[in-house]
Design an enzyme around this catalytic site. Structure first.
Site, PDB file in Angstrom:
ATOM      1  N   ASN A 161     -10.141  -0.078  -0.110  1.00  0.00           N
ATOM      2  CA  ASN A 161      -8.682   0.009  -0.085  1.00  0.00           C
ATOM      3  C   ASN A 161      -8.149  -0.611  -1.382  1.00  0.00           C
ATOM      4  O   ASN A 161      -8.221  -1.825  -1.565  1.00  0.00           O
ATOM      5  CB  ASN A 161      -8.158  -0.737   1.146  1.00  0.00           C
ATOM      6  CG  ASN A 161      -6.645  -0.685   1.274  1.00  0.00           C
ATOM      7  OD1 ASN A 161      -5.942  -0.302   0.336  1.00  0.00           O
ATOM      8  ND2 ASN A 161      -6.146  -1.081   2.434  1.00  0.00           N
ATOM      9  N   HIS A 195      -3.178   7.396   1.836  1.00  0.00           N
ATOM     10  CA  HIS A 195      -3.595   6.053   1.426  1.00  0.00           C
ATOM     11  C   HIS A 195      -4.972   5.794   2.034  1.00  0.00           C
ATOM     12  O   HIS A 195      -5.216   6.084   3.206  1.00  0.00           O
ATOM     13  CB  HIS A 195      -2.587   5.025   1.934  1.00  0.00           C
ATOM     14  CG  HIS A 195      -3.063   3.617   1.802  1.00  0.00           C
ATOM     15  ND1 HIS A 195      -3.621   3.132   0.640  1.00  0.00           N
ATOM     16  CD2 HIS A 195      -3.088   2.594   2.700  1.00  0.00           C
ATOM     17  CE1 HIS A 195      -3.962   1.867   0.824  1.00  0.00           C
ATOM     18  NE2 HIS A 195      -3.658   1.518   2.059  1.00  0.00           N
ATOM     19  N   CYS A 229       0.821  -1.226   0.000  1.00  0.00           N
ATOM     20  CA  CYS A 229       0.000   0.000   0.000  1.00  0.00           C
ATOM     21  C   CYS A 229       0.850   1.269   0.000  1.00  0.00           C
ATOM     22  O   CYS A 229       0.323   2.356  -0.246  1.00  0.00           O
ATOM     23  CB  CYS A 229      -0.958  -0.007   1.184  1.00  0.00           C
ATOM     24  SG  CYS A 229      -2.049  -1.435   1.168  1.00  0.00           S
TER      25      CYS A 229
HETATM   26  O1  UT7 Z   1      -3.729  -0.951   3.491  1.00  0.00           O
HETATM   27  C1  UT7 Z   1      -2.808  -1.487   4.363  1.00  0.00           C
HETATM   28  C2  UT7 Z   1      -3.086  -1.063   5.694  1.00  0.00           C
HETATM   29  N1  UT7 Z   1      -4.258  -1.746   6.237  1.00  0.00           N
HETATM   30  C3  UT7 Z   1      -4.933  -1.136   7.163  1.00  0.00           C
HETATM   31  O2  UT7 Z   1      -4.654   0.008   7.449  1.00  0.00           O
HETATM   32  C4  UT7 Z   1      -6.029  -1.867   7.908  1.00  0.00           C
HETATM   33  C5  UT7 Z   1      -5.846  -1.609   9.385  1.00  0.00           C
HETATM   34  N2  UT7 Z   1      -6.867  -2.233  10.246  1.00  0.00           N
HETATM   35  C6  UT7 Z   1      -8.139  -1.852  10.218  1.00  0.00           C
HETATM   36  O3  UT7 Z   1      -8.547  -1.006   9.446  1.00  0.00           O
HETATM   37  C7  UT7 Z   1      -9.086  -2.441  11.253  1.00  0.00           C
HETATM   38  O4  UT7 Z   1      -8.339  -3.132  12.227  1.00  0.00           O
HETATM   39  C8  UT7 Z   1     -10.143  -3.401  10.651  1.00  0.00           C
HETATM   40  C9  UT7 Z   1     -11.134  -2.599   9.819  1.00  0.00           C
HETATM   41  C10 UT7 Z   1      -9.475  -4.446   9.789  1.00  0.00           C
HETATM   42  C11 UT7 Z   1     -10.931  -4.099  11.762  1.00  0.00           C
HETATM   43  O5  UT7 Z   1     -11.521  -3.138  12.627  1.00  0.00           O
HETATM   44  P1  UT7 Z   1     -11.380  -3.279  14.211  1.00  0.00           P
HETATM   45  O6  UT7 Z   1     -12.126  -2.175  14.801  1.00  0.00           O
HETATM   46  O7  UT7 Z   1      -9.905  -3.395  14.518  1.00  0.00           O
HETATM   47  O8  UT7 Z   1     -12.157  -4.629  14.475  1.00  0.00           O
HETATM   48  P2  UT7 Z   1     -11.643  -5.957  15.211  1.00  0.00           P
HETATM   49  O9  UT7 Z   1     -10.657  -6.662  14.362  1.00  0.00           O
HETATM   50  O10 UT7 Z   1     -11.264  -5.591  16.613  1.00  0.00           O
HETATM   51  O11 UT7 Z   1     -12.950  -6.821  15.259  1.00  0.00           O
HETATM   52  C12 UT7 Z   1     -14.072  -6.429  16.075  1.00  0.00           C
HETATM   53  C13 UT7 Z   1     -15.148  -7.473  15.945  1.00  0.00           C
HETATM   54  C14 UT7 Z   1     -14.650  -8.909  16.142  1.00  0.00           C
HETATM   55  O12 UT7 Z   1     -15.657  -9.627  16.821  1.00  0.00           O
HETATM   56  P3  UT7 Z   1     -15.529  -9.909  18.400  1.00  0.00           P
HETATM   57  O13 UT7 Z   1     -14.238 -10.667  18.583  1.00  0.00           O
HETATM   58  O14 UT7 Z   1     -15.487  -8.531  19.037  1.00  0.00           O
HETATM   59  O15 UT7 Z   1     -16.758 -10.694  18.705  1.00  0.00           O
HETATM   60  C15 UT7 Z   1     -14.553  -9.440  14.726  1.00  0.00           C
HETATM   61  O16 UT7 Z   1     -14.718 -10.838  14.663  1.00  0.00           O
HETATM   62  O17 UT7 Z   1     -15.709  -7.423  14.628  1.00  0.00           O
HETATM   63  C16 UT7 Z   1     -15.715  -8.753  14.059  1.00  0.00           C
HETATM   64  N3  UT7 Z   1     -15.566  -8.612  12.615  1.00  0.00           N
HETATM   65  C17 UT7 Z   1     -16.613  -8.446  11.771  1.00  0.00           C
HETATM   66  N4  UT7 Z   1     -17.922  -8.393  11.989  1.00  0.00           N
HETATM   67  C18 UT7 Z   1     -18.712  -8.198  10.913  1.00  0.00           C
HETATM   68  C19 UT7 Z   1     -14.419  -8.589  11.901  1.00  0.00           C
HETATM   69  N5  UT7 Z   1     -14.702  -8.413  10.588  1.00  0.00           N
HETATM   70  C20 UT7 Z   1     -16.047  -8.332  10.492  1.00  0.00           C
HETATM   71  C21 UT7 Z   1     -16.930  -8.127   9.421  1.00  0.00           C
HETATM   72  N6  UT7 Z   1     -18.258  -8.070   9.672  1.00  0.00           N
HETATM   73  N7  UT7 Z   1     -16.507  -7.984   8.133  1.00  0.00           N
END
Ligand code: UT7
Length: 329
Positions: free
Chosen positions: A286, A256, A123
């Site tokens: 993204n 980005h 990225c």
């Molecule tokens: O381009 C390269 C750079 N990449 C990035 O910058 C991405 C960086 N990371 C992020 O943007 C975020 O970490 C994400 C968008 C990937 C995830 O957001 P988050 O607020 O960190 O969520 P999380 O991983 O803490 O997940 C929260 C909850 C989890 O459930 P529990 O364990 O709280 O029950 C996940 O299982 O959300 C759940 N979850 C989803 N639920 C519905 C994860 N993905 C999904 C989904 N739909 N697609």
């Protein structure tokens, strides 16, 4: 006689999104067929993404790059034969080799035989490509560069992994950089730390005629998120210092486009008003190396980014890699 300083200047921009626009709702319905649960509400709240574009299965990255490049060449009003450097930033190349840049050179019918190569910084790829082309031009090794960020990330998404497959899309953005005595790219800063390779990777490789390991994108989202916010602020400040500018002299931040929360966090840390940030993540998702030149082109074409303004670009991605440039547009 004193020699005048040579800069590389943006002469034109172009971009392309494949026509298949997939909304969160449509994606959620597709995933539900595999028993994977997600929702428009979750995706919008956590990322700011509403839709993304996916290329048709038989459309390679070089085709997206070709259309974006033609648009940039037209905007710059240059003869394609004058292009003596092509750099394509991509992590989803058409082939193992030759490079997507060589394929693009051929598709554009360019016979000038200048250098053409890919950069692979995920990225941050466009930031790496821009800084590299700027060095070539300032060093007198090229006069007209075509720099492209182009991706078909849909090919490496695991549609059984809801934590990644809702985030990414396909597209391409291109910039023509030309040697000029007028200021253009004012500064760049690039960094990498390979010790974080495992938090964002597609760790497969071709071995004995088959893919060994996983050819799907894997990401520890929270680890990437935490690193991204800190690194982006640091590298933006470094590029600003090198350009002898303060953040309040920046007219537009073109970050980005990974996650609106990361983008807003960087803006806050730099004390930049959110209105000065170009946001396309909602409609593009993204698109990895394509996201910055796509956003740049959108804002140039809708008249927000104008000649003489200061633009800060910054990106972070797998590797880990990160980089920023300050550009007098
Ligand atoms: O381009 C390269 C750079 N990449 C990035 O910058 C991405 C960086 N990371 C992020 O943007 C975020 O970490 C994400 C968008 C990937 C995830 O957001 P988050 O607020 O960190 O969520 P999380 O991983 O803490 O997940 C929260 C909850 C989890 O459930 P529990 O364990 O709280 O029950 C996940 O299982 O959300 C759940 N979850 C989803 N639920 C519905 C994860 N993905 C999904 C989904 N739909 N697609």
């Amino acid at each position: 006689m004193a020699q005048s300083t040579l800069y590389s200047r943006v002469a034109g921009t172009g971009s392309y999104l494949p026509p298949d626009r997939v909304t969160n709702q449509e994606l959620a319905e597709r995933l539900a067929k595999n028993g994977i649960e997600t929702s428009d509400e979750w995706i919008v709240a956590r990322t700011g993404i509403h839709a993304r574009h996916f290329a048709e299965p038989d459309v390679p990255t070089s085709e997206l790059a070709l259309i974006a490049s033609r648009r940039a060449i037209e905007a710059a009003d240059i003869d394609p034969q004058s292009i003596d450097l092509i750099i394509v930033a991509t992590s989803t190349p058409d082939y193992v080799f030759p490079s997507t840049a060589c394929l693009l050179q051929s598709k554009l019918g360019i016979k000038s035989h200048g250098a053409a190569f890919d950069v692979q910084a995920v990225c941050s790829g466009f930031a790496y490509a821009l800084a590299t082309a700027d060095s070539f031009i300032r060093g007198g090794q090229a006069r007209t560069a075509l720099i492209v960020g182009a991706e078909t990330f849909s090919r490496i998404l695991d549609f059984n992994d809801r934590t990644t497959c809702v985030l990414f899309g396909d597209g391409a953005g291109a910039v023509i950089l030309q040697a000029s005595e007028e200021p253009g790219v004012l500064s760049s800063a690039l960094h990498a730390d390979g010790s974080y390779a495992n938090i964002l990777c597609t760790p497969g490789n071709v071995n004995g005629g088959v893919v060994a390991g996983s050819a799907f994108l894997h990401m520890d989202g929270q680890a990437v998120f935490k690193l991204a916010v800190n690194l982006l602020e640091k590298v933006a400040v470094e590029a600003l210092e090198k350009a002898h500018l303060s953040a309040d002299q920046i007219d537009w931040l073109v970050p980005h486009q990974a996650n609106i929360r990361i983008m807003q966090g960087t803006c806050r840390k730099l004390h930049l008003p959110q209105e000065r940030m170009i946001v396309t993540v909602g409609e593009h998702g993204n698109t990895s190396a394509a996201s910055i030149p796509l956003a740049l082109d959108v804002a140039v074409r809708d008249g927000r980014i104008r000649r003489g303004q200061n633009v800060l670009i910054e990106g972070v991605g797998g590797g880990f890699t990160w980089g920023a440039s300050v550009i007098r547009y």
